[in-house]
Design a protein around this motif. Structure first.
Motif, PDB file in Angstrom:
ATOM      1  N   GLY A  24      -2.369 -16.621 125.533  1.00  0.00           N
ATOM      2  CA  GLY A  24      -3.244 -15.904 124.611  1.00  0.00           C
ATOM      3  C   GLY A  24      -3.805 -14.602 125.154  1.00  0.00           C
ATOM      4  N   SER A  25      -3.353 -14.179 126.344  1.00  0.00           N
ATOM      5  CA  SER A  25      -3.768 -12.890 126.900  1.00  0.00           C
ATOM      6  C   SER A  25      -2.586 -12.288 127.653  1.00  0.00           C
TER       7      SER A  25
ATOM      8  N   ALA B 157       6.111 -17.559 129.761  1.00  0.00           N
ATOM      9  CA  ALA B 157       4.909 -17.289 128.946  1.00  0.00           C
ATOM     10  C   ALA B 157       5.313 -16.347 127.818  1.00  0.00           C
ATOM     11  N   THR B 158       4.710 -16.532 126.655  1.00  0.00           N
ATOM     12  CA  THR B 158       4.999 -15.638 125.536  1.00  0.00           C
ATOM     13  C   THR B 158       3.782 -15.589 124.622  1.00  0.00           C
ATOM     14  N   GLY B 159       3.893 -14.810 123.554  1.00  0.00           N
ATOM     15  CA  GLY B 159       2.757 -14.681 122.647  1.00  0.00           C
ATOM     16  C   GLY B 159       3.223 -14.234 121.277  1.00  0.00           C
ATOM     17  N   PHE B 160       2.318 -14.263 120.305  1.00  0.00           N
ATOM     18  CA  PHE B 160       2.664 -13.969 118.924  1.00  0.00           C
ATOM     19  C   PHE B 160       1.661 -13.006 118.327  1.00  0.00           C
ATOM     20  N   GLY B 161       2.109 -12.249 117.365  1.00  0.00           N
ATOM     21  CA  GLY B 161       1.264 -11.243 116.732  1.00  0.00           C
ATOM     22  C   GLY B 161       0.261 -11.855 115.775  1.00  0.00           C
ATOM     23  N   TYR B 162      -0.502 -10.991 115.104  1.00  0.00           N
ATOM     24  CA  TYR B 162      -1.517 -11.465 114.150  1.00  0.00           C
ATOM     25  C   TYR B 162      -0.957 -11.588 112.741  1.00  0.00           C
TER      26      TYR B 162
ATOM     27  N   PRO C  89     -11.239 -20.543 128.219  1.00  0.00           N
ATOM     28  CA  PRO C  89     -11.353 -19.726 129.447  1.00  0.00           C
ATOM     29  C   PRO C  89     -10.073 -19.009 129.846  1.00  0.00           C
ATOM     30  N   ALA C  90      -9.545 -18.210 128.949  1.00  0.00           N
ATOM     31  CA  ALA C  90      -8.324 -17.435 129.239  1.00  0.00           C
ATOM     32  C   ALA C  90      -8.445 -16.083 128.561  1.00  0.00           C
ATOM     33  N   TYR C  91      -9.341 -15.253 129.085  1.00  0.00           N
ATOM     34  CA  TYR C  91      -9.493 -13.875 128.606  1.00  0.00           C
ATOM     35  C   TYR C  91      -9.781 -13.001 129.828  1.00  0.00           C
ATOM     36  N   ALA C  92      -9.581 -11.697 129.688  1.00  0.00           N
ATOM     37  CA  ALA C  92      -9.642 -10.826 130.852  1.00  0.00           C
ATOM     38  C   ALA C  92     -10.096  -9.424 130.476  1.00  0.00           C
TER      39      ALA C  92
END
Ligand code: LIP
Length: 283
Positions: free
Chosen positions: A213-214, A182-187, A108-111
């Motif tokens: 993840g968003s 918060a951070t994120g990573f590419g594909y 439940p973490a999409y927007a």
């Protein structure tokens, strides 16, 4: 468009914000309530793990139809390929499901992220967000902002001028070592390898990291102070447009390797923290 230098007038901006909120709320309800039990991958993009589901394209189609019906002269740039040239000087920048992998796994973490901008979106620093909304289907809320109007959260279905709106403000944290980042990573594997190296520098310097993840929800969390800062390399305009304005209107700063956020790097934080966080990622 009667305001300064191609900027829409105050009245028009209020209407643009209302449209952001209404269309984002409708798409949010759609991707939540019409989510099939088994979400199917329609195609992949940059890598095998960069997926597009049938609901990404269906959500983009819905948003596209609503925006063009309301504003036929505007342009549209959508993650899943909606690309309409406009004549009004305004362009809608749309991410129909941000956090698609979370959506695929029912995390439940999409927007839904919708912003309207002036200028040229293909030029880093060449565009300005005028109004935007990020709808969170799981929390049944819509976060919205217009330039000069502050950042707010309303319940899904409420209008932007709802009396029940909650004003957003960034964290008042000043110490990097106490910063929840918060951070994120590419594909792509090689991108992730580079990002992992950066994390060896970041992890010892901050309180902890969160990988939600968003990007749109990460930026919302900076705007509402439920994380202290966010930084990620590799974002597209549709990942960051609405969130960028939400953070700025909540008292934060959004920047990149240069003055503007972009593909190379996006950093969002309170003024007291932004330079130190940026330095960690620029290295
Ligand atoms: C996602 C971003 C996220 C990033 C993912 C992906 P998508 O966007 O929101 O911040 O870490 O790699 O790019 O692909 O779900 O629209």
């Amino acid at each position: 468009m009667t305001g300064d230098a191609g900027q829409p007038s105050g009245e028009v901006v209020v209407e643009l914000e209302r449209l952001c909120v209404e269309v984002a709320a409708e798409a949010s309800r759609f991707i939540r309530d019409e989510r099939p039990d088994r979400v199917r991958v329609a195609q992949t993009k940059s890598t095998e793990t960069d997926v597009v589901t049938l609901m990404d394209t269906a959500s983009e189609r819905l948003i596209h139809e609503r925006l063009l019906a309301a504003r036929p002269d505007d342009g549209i740039l959508g993650e899943e390929g909606a690309d309409v040239a406009g004549s009004s000087g305004l362009t809608w920048v749309v991410d129909p499901i941000d956090g698609t992998v979370n959506y695929l796994y029912d995390i439940p973490a999409y927007a839904v992220s919708i912003a309207v901008v002036t200028g040229d979106v293909s030029v880093a620093g060449g565009w300005t967000v005028v109004a935007g909304a990020v709808a969170d289907p799981s929390r049944r809320v819509v976060h919205h902002a217009r330039r000069g109007g502050g950042s707010w959260t309303v319940a899904e279905g409420e209008g932007p001028d709802s009396r029940t709106g909650r004003a957003l403000h960034v964290s008042d944290e000043t110490l990097l070592a106490r910063t929840l980042l918060a951070t994120g990573f590419g594909y792509a594997a090689e991108t992730r390898a580079r990002q992992a190296e950066v994390m060896t520098r970041v992890l010892p310097a901050v309180r902890d990291i969160r990988r939600i993840g968003s990007a749109a929800l990460d930026l919302v969390r900076v705007a509402e102070g439920t994380v202290d800062a966010y930084a990620e390399a590799g974002l597209n305009p549709w990942d960051l447009a609405a969130g960028w304005l939400l953070v700025e209107e909540a008292g934060g700063v959004v920047t990149g390797t240069g003055r503007h956020p972009g593909k190379e790097l996006t950093v969002a934080a309170p003024p007291s923290l932004v330079d130190e966080v940026k330095a960690l990622f620029v290295g």
